[in-house]
Scaffold this motif. Sequence first.
Motif, PDB file in Angstrom:
ATOM      1  N   THR A 138       2.322   8.306   5.552  1.00  0.00           N
ATOM      2  CA  THR A 138       0.917   8.116   5.353  1.00  0.00           C
ATOM      3  C   THR A 138       0.276   6.677   5.619  1.00  0.00           C
ATOM      4  OG1 THR A 138       0.742   9.431   3.424  1.00  0.00           O
ATOM      5  CG2 THR A 138      -1.083   8.032   3.532  1.00  0.00           C
ATOM      6  N   ASN A 184       0.753  -1.223  -0.026  1.00  0.00           N
ATOM      7  CA  ASN A 184       0.084  -0.059  -0.130  1.00  0.00           C
ATOM      8  C   ASN A 184       0.650   1.245  -0.068  1.00  0.00           C
ATOM      9  OD1 ASN A 184      -3.055  -0.071   0.123  1.00  0.00           O
ATOM     10  ND2 ASN A 184      -2.169  -1.997   1.137  1.00  0.00           N
ATOM     11  N   LYS A 230       0.091   6.538   9.525  1.00  0.00           N
ATOM     12  CA  LYS A 230      -0.805   7.146  10.069  1.00  0.00           C
ATOM     13  C   LYS A 230      -2.046   6.309   9.909  1.00  0.00           C
ATOM     14  CE  LYS A 230       0.830  12.019   9.830  1.00  0.00           C
ATOM     15  NZ  LYS A 230       0.658  13.067   9.308  1.00  0.00           N
ATOM     16  N   LYS A 231      -2.247   5.557   9.058  1.00  0.00           N
ATOM     17  CA  LYS A 231      -3.363   4.749   8.417  1.00  0.00           C
ATOM     18  C   LYS A 231      -3.230   3.209   9.175  1.00  0.00           C
ATOM     19  CE  LYS A 231      -4.891   7.494   4.682  1.00  0.00           C
ATOM     20  NZ  LYS A 231      -6.199   7.505   4.717  1.00  0.00           N
ATOM     21  N   GLN A 232      -2.153   2.915   9.890  1.00  0.00           N
ATOM     22  CA  GLN A 232      -1.957   1.426  10.148  1.00  0.00           C
ATOM     23  C   GLN A 232      -3.190   1.006  10.980  1.00  0.00           C
ATOM     24  OE1 GLN A 232       1.975   0.793  12.070  1.00  0.00           O
ATOM     25  NE2 GLN A 232       1.600  -1.342  11.742  1.00  0.00           N
ATOM     26  N   ASN A 280      -6.180   1.925  10.877  1.00  0.00           N
ATOM     27  CA  ASN A 280      -7.412   1.686  10.296  1.00  0.00           C
ATOM     28  C   ASN A 280      -6.948   0.363   9.293  1.00  0.00           C
ATOM     29  OD1 ASN A 280      -8.147   4.043  11.064  1.00  0.00           O
ATOM     30  ND2 ASN A 280      -7.238   5.212   9.523  1.00  0.00           N
ATOM     31  N   PHE A 281      -5.874   0.108   8.614  1.00  0.00           N
ATOM     32  CA  PHE A 281      -5.706  -0.942   7.977  1.00  0.00           C
ATOM     33  C   PHE A 281      -6.073  -2.105   8.878  1.00  0.00           C
ATOM     34  CE2 PHE A 281      -3.149   1.709   4.951  1.00  0.00           C
ATOM     35  CZ  PHE A 281      -3.427   1.089   3.734  1.00  0.00           C
ATOM     36  N   ASP A 309     -13.712   2.490   2.130  1.00  0.00           N
ATOM     37  CA  ASP A 309     -13.138   2.898   3.528  1.00  0.00           C
ATOM     38  C   ASP A 309     -12.161   3.846   3.351  1.00  0.00           C
ATOM     39  OD1 ASP A 309     -11.778   3.174   5.796  1.00  0.00           O
ATOM     40  OD2 ASP A 309     -11.898   0.617   6.264  1.00  0.00           O
ATOM     41  N   THR A 310     -12.573   5.072   3.743  1.00  0.00           N
ATOM     42  CA  THR A 310     -11.617   6.413   3.932  1.00  0.00           C
ATOM     43  C   THR A 310     -10.376   6.368   4.770  1.00  0.00           C
ATOM     44  OG1 THR A 310     -12.934   7.877   5.262  1.00  0.00           O
ATOM     45  CG2 THR A 310     -13.547   7.709   3.025  1.00  0.00           C
ATOM     46  N   GLY A 311     -10.435   5.300   5.675  1.00  0.00           N
ATOM     47  CA  GLY A 311      -9.401   5.177   6.450  1.00  0.00           C
ATOM     48  C   GLY A 311      -8.023   4.415   5.934  1.00  0.00           C
ATOM     49  N   ILE A 312      -8.188   3.827   4.797  1.00  0.00           N
ATOM     50  CA  ILE A 312      -7.203   3.098   4.385  1.00  0.00           C
ATOM     51  C   ILE A 312      -6.821   3.776   2.680  1.00  0.00           C
ATOM     52  CG2 ILE A 312      -7.748   0.855   5.603  1.00  0.00           C
ATOM     53  CD1 ILE A 312      -8.802  -0.206   2.667  1.00  0.00           C
TER      54      ILE A 312
END
Length: 183
Positions: free
Chosen positions: A53, A45, A56-58, A60-61, A87-90
Amino acid sequence: MTYCEFVNNLSKEDNNPNKDYHDNHYGFPIIDDNELFERLVLEINQAGLSWLTILKKQNNFREAYSYFDIKTVANYSDKDIERLLNDTGIIRNKLKINAAIHNAKVIVELQNEFGSFKNWIDTYHPKTKEEWVKIFKKTFKFTGGEIVNEFLMSTGYLAGAHDLNCPIHGKVLELKPAWNVKV
């Protein structure tokens, strides 16, 4: 500038997740298959994006991908793909999402044949980066040279995660990463 230099130049006020990743995860050996899978998915990703990036999204992933439970992700349906794409978090990239699911299916097969994903990697170790890239490209999707290099370096299979004078380098060595174990 190396990653170690970059992280060591961050001020404490930055609260940059790179510091924690560098000091506690990067280059440290991983033995758990789900954690290895997580690192592979995160590296895939990251392609084309900054590592910050991804860090910060880990979380959420983790939630989006069922905490990287390989068997669960391997059984994702079209409905799960749609959920991930929304899913806007990933990172909502269909090729990367499909690669994660495909790679989970492959890892399940490797676990059945070798006992674990880690055992499969260990079977091939040691290899050069170029040899690893060929193996990964033949086995998985979305695994180019940089992704394979970072995956293997970040999990202790290839040297180079830390500068030799970095204090974390010594901590990694204490854990006997695969690249430093004589065969």
